[in-house]
Design a protein around this motif. Structure first.
Motif, mmCIF file in Angstrom:
data_model
loop_
_atom_site.group_PDB
_atom_site.id
_atom_site.type_symbol
_atom_site.label_atom_id
_atom_site.label_comp_id
_atom_site.label_asym_id
_atom_site.label_seq_id
_atom_site.Cartn_x
_atom_site.Cartn_y
_atom_site.Cartn_z
ATOM 1 N N ARG A 7 0.841 -1.207 0.000
ATOM 2 C CA ARG A 7 0.000 0.000 0.000
ATOM 3 C C ARG A 7 0.873 1.252 0.000
ATOM 4 O O ARG A 7 0.635 2.188 -0.759
ATOM 5 C CB ARG A 7 -0.917 -0.019 1.221
ATOM 6 C CG ARG A 7 -1.831 1.160 1.322
ATOM 7 C CD ARG A 7 -2.641 1.092 2.640
ATOM 8 N NE ARG A 7 -3.441 2.264 2.806
ATOM 9 C CZ ARG A 7 -2.986 3.426 3.281
ATOM 10 N NH1 ARG A 7 -1.737 3.535 3.640
ATOM 11 N NH2 ARG A 7 -3.789 4.458 3.396
ATOM 12 N N ASP A 8 1.916 1.280 0.851
ATOM 13 C CA ASP A 8 2.805 2.446 0.934
ATOM 14 C C ASP A 8 3.525 2.702 -0.392
ATOM 15 O O ASP A 8 3.686 3.845 -0.811
ATOM 16 C CB ASP A 8 3.819 2.262 2.056
ATOM 17 C CG ASP A 8 3.164 2.255 3.436
ATOM 18 O OD1 ASP A 8 2.003 2.703 3.549
ATOM 19 O OD2 ASP A 8 3.822 1.794 4.389
ATOM 20 N N VAL B 210 -0.487 13.997 -3.013
ATOM 21 C CA VAL B 210 -1.687 13.440 -3.652
ATOM 22 C C VAL B 210 -2.446 12.624 -2.607
ATOM 23 O O VAL B 210 -1.897 11.722 -1.987
ATOM 24 C CB VAL B 210 -1.325 12.552 -4.860
ATOM 25 C CG1 VAL B 210 -2.563 11.896 -5.433
ATOM 26 C CG2 VAL B 210 -0.618 13.366 -5.915
ATOM 27 N N GLN B 211 -3.700 12.966 -2.386
ATOM 28 C CA GLN B 211 -4.547 12.244 -1.445
ATOM 29 C C GLN B 211 -5.325 11.177 -2.222
ATOM 30 O O GLN B 211 -6.017 11.507 -3.174
ATOM 31 C CB GLN B 211 -5.522 13.207 -0.759
ATOM 32 C CG GLN B 211 -4.842 14.273 0.069
ATOM 33 C CD GLN B 211 -4.100 13.677 1.255
ATOM 34 O OE1 GLN B 211 -4.588 12.755 1.889
ATOM 35 N NE2 GLN B 211 -2.914 14.185 1.526
ATOM 36 N N ALA B 212 -5.188 9.937 -1.808
ATOM 37 C CA ALA B 212 -5.864 8.846 -2.518
ATOM 38 C C ALA B 212 -6.249 7.743 -1.553
ATOM 39 O O ALA B 212 -5.648 7.583 -0.500
ATOM 40 C CB ALA B 212 -4.956 8.296 -3.614
ATOM 41 N N GLU B 213 -7.252 6.989 -1.946
ATOM 42 C CA GLU B 213 -7.677 5.818 -1.201
ATOM 43 C C GLU B 213 -7.086 4.594 -1.898
ATOM 44 O O GLU B 213 -7.367 4.349 -3.073
ATOM 45 C CB GLU B 213 -9.205 5.737 -1.192
ATOM 46 C CG GLU B 213 -9.739 4.559 -0.426
ATOM 47 C CD GLU B 213 -11.256 4.465 -0.495
ATOM 48 O OE1 GLU B 213 -11.768 3.361 -0.263
ATOM 49 O OE2 GLU B 213 -11.909 5.483 -0.801
ATOM 50 N N VAL B 214 -6.244 3.878 -1.179
ATOM 51 C CA VAL B 214 -5.575 2.699 -1.727
ATOM 52 C C VAL B 214 -5.991 1.500 -0.888
ATOM 53 O O VAL B 214 -5.855 1.524 0.330
ATOM 54 C CB VAL B 214 -4.041 2.860 -1.689
ATOM 55 C CG1 VAL B 214 -3.366 1.619 -2.229
ATOM 56 C CG2 VAL B 214 -3.617 4.085 -2.470
ATOM 57 N N ARG B 215 -6.515 0.479 -1.543
ATOM 58 C CA ARG B 215 -6.959 -0.713 -0.827
ATOM 59 C C ARG B 215 -6.134 -1.918 -1.236
ATOM 60 O O ARG B 215 -6.091 -2.269 -2.404
ATOM 61 C CB ARG B 215 -8.419 -0.994 -1.122
ATOM 62 C CG ARG B 215 -9.328 0.045 -0.563
ATOM 63 C CD ARG B 215 -10.753 -0.378 -0.722
ATOM 64 N NE ARG B 215 -11.626 0.681 -0.231
ATOM 65 C CZ ARG B 215 -12.923 0.631 -0.294
ATOM 66 N NH1 ARG B 215 -13.512 -0.406 -0.821
ATOM 67 N NH2 ARG B 215 -13.648 1.618 0.179
ATOM 68 N N ALA C 103 -7.156 4.035 -12.777
ATOM 69 C CA ALA C 103 -7.639 3.595 -11.472
ATOM 70 C C ALA C 103 -6.803 2.504 -10.821
ATOM 71 O O ALA C 103 -7.262 1.838 -9.908
ATOM 72 C CB ALA C 103 -9.071 3.103 -11.600
ATOM 73 N N SER C 104 -5.558 2.291 -11.268
ATOM 74 C CA SER C 104 -4.743 1.268 -10.627
ATOM 75 C C SER C 104 -3.264 1.630 -10.701
ATOM 76 O O SER C 104 -2.826 2.380 -11.559
ATOM 77 C CB SER C 104 -4.974 -0.106 -11.268
ATOM 78 O OG SER C 104 -4.453 -0.146 -12.560
ATOM 79 N N VAL C 105 -2.530 1.047 -9.761
ATOM 80 C CA VAL C 105 -1.079 1.201 -9.694
ATOM 81 C C VAL C 105 -0.494 -0.200 -9.728
ATOM 82 O O VAL C 105 -0.975 -1.094 -9.032
ATOM 83 C CB VAL C 105 -0.656 1.938 -8.400
ATOM 84 C CG1 VAL C 105 0.836 1.894 -8.207
ATOM 85 C CG2 VAL C 105 -1.133 3.373 -8.413
ATOM 86 N N ALA C 106 0.542 -0.398 -10.528
ATOM 87 C CA ALA C 106 1.231 -1.686 -10.579
ATOM 88 C C ALA C 106 2.380 -1.630 -9.587
ATOM 89 O O ALA C 106 3.267 -0.798 -9.707
ATOM 90 C CB ALA C 106 1.749 -1.963 -11.978
ATOM 91 N N ARG D 202 -8.122 5.157 -5.781
ATOM 92 C CA ARG D 202 -9.093 6.189 -6.122
ATOM 93 C C ARG D 202 -8.614 7.492 -5.499
ATOM 94 O O ARG D 202 -8.463 7.582 -4.280
ATOM 95 C CB ARG D 202 -10.474 5.817 -5.593
ATOM 96 C CG ARG D 202 -11.540 6.795 -6.062
ATOM 97 C CD ARG D 202 -12.912 6.319 -5.722
ATOM 98 N NE ARG D 202 -13.052 6.329 -4.271
ATOM 99 C CZ ARG D 202 -13.981 5.659 -3.619
ATOM 100 N NH1 ARG D 202 -14.818 4.898 -4.274
ATOM 101 N NH2 ARG D 202 -14.063 5.726 -2.316
ATOM 102 N N ARG D 203 -8.364 8.492 -6.336
ATOM 103 C CA ARG D 203 -7.914 9.797 -5.838
ATOM 104 C C ARG D 203 -9.073 10.530 -5.174
ATOM 105 O O ARG D 203 -10.211 10.426 -5.605
ATOM 106 C CB ARG D 203 -7.373 10.645 -6.984
ATOM 107 C CG ARG D 203 -6.007 10.163 -7.428
ATOM 108 C CD ARG D 203 -5.365 11.086 -8.367
ATOM 109 N NE ARG D 203 -5.574 12.486 -7.989
ATOM 110 C CZ ARG D 203 -4.921 13.486 -8.519
ATOM 111 N NH1 ARG D 203 -4.032 13.242 -9.429
ATOM 112 N NH2 ARG D 203 -5.164 14.722 -8.161
ATOM 113 N N ALA D 204 -8.744 11.282 -4.134
ATOM 114 C CA ALA D 204 -9.764 12.018 -3.393
ATOM 115 C C ALA D 204 -10.389 13.129 -4.234
ATOM 116 O O ALA D 204 -11.568 13.436 -4.100
ATOM 117 C CB ALA D 204 -9.158 12.603 -2.120
#
Length: 187
Positions: free
Chosen positions: A31-32, A42-47, A69-72, A88-90
């Motif tokens: 996640r980090d 950048v404020q984002a919700e990462v699950r 909508a994704s990070v590898a 998902r960015r805030a």
């Protein structure tokens, strides 16, 4: 009986904690890495699912935006691994606009894979047969060769695998296109 079951319950509850320390990358570190790839501020919700069990990485994790909508997140060990993390960015902006430059020779691409910078795919050969084209099925065993009539069930270039319907038996067979209208089958 109740007193004897409590230590067992405590042991079972602590097993997931021991598992992370025993050769698995923690979901928090994944996640980090995903958050760090988005850039400063950048404020984002990462699950990341807390049940995620990826092998521990000896190197620092690499991460790059992989679409809106994704990070590898990638471990470059040998063998390594790659995990796509939904983000998902805030502020509602797509990730591609806020993504920091890719690290370690990786660049974000639309789609689901990362490729090294400078990678140029080989040009695809044009299909030699199209769906419905008549073909000749060829099977070779020892010094004997058998030929049958068939019909291609899809398009294929030389060297590609294609499904073919044997027009005599109506059976579907897979073979390799070896030339114009010639499909080699292994029986």
């Amino acid at each position: 009986m109740r007193i004897a079951s409590r230590p067992l319950l405590v042991v079972l509850l602590l097993c997931p904690v021991w598992a992370w320390a025993d050769g698995f990358q923690s979901p928090e570190s994944i996640r980090d890495a995903a958050i760090a790839s988005l850039g400063p501020g950048v404020q984002a919700e990462v699950r990341v699912d807390p049940r995620t069990r990826m092998p521990a990485c000896a190197q620092a994790l690499q991460a790059a935006a992989n679409g809106p909508a994704s990070v590898a997140v990638r471990c470059a060990d040998n063998p390594g691994w790659q995990l796509y993390v939904p983000v998902r960015r805030a502020d509602g902006e797509p990730l591609a606009q806020a993504a920091a430059p890719a690290r370690a020779g990786l660049r974000p691409l639309s789609g689901r894979r990362l490729k090294p910078v400078g990678f140029t795919p080989e040009p695809e050969a044009p299909p030699l047969v199209q769906r419905g084209d008549p073909v000749t099925l060829v099977s070779r065993v020892g010094g004997m060769e058998v030929r049958m009539a068939g019909r291609a069930m899809g398009a294929a270039a030389v060297g590609a695998t294609v499904s073919v319907e044997n027009t005599g038996s109506r059976r579907i067979i897979r073979g390799r296109l070896v030339g114009p209208g010639v499909v080699e089958v292994q029986l």
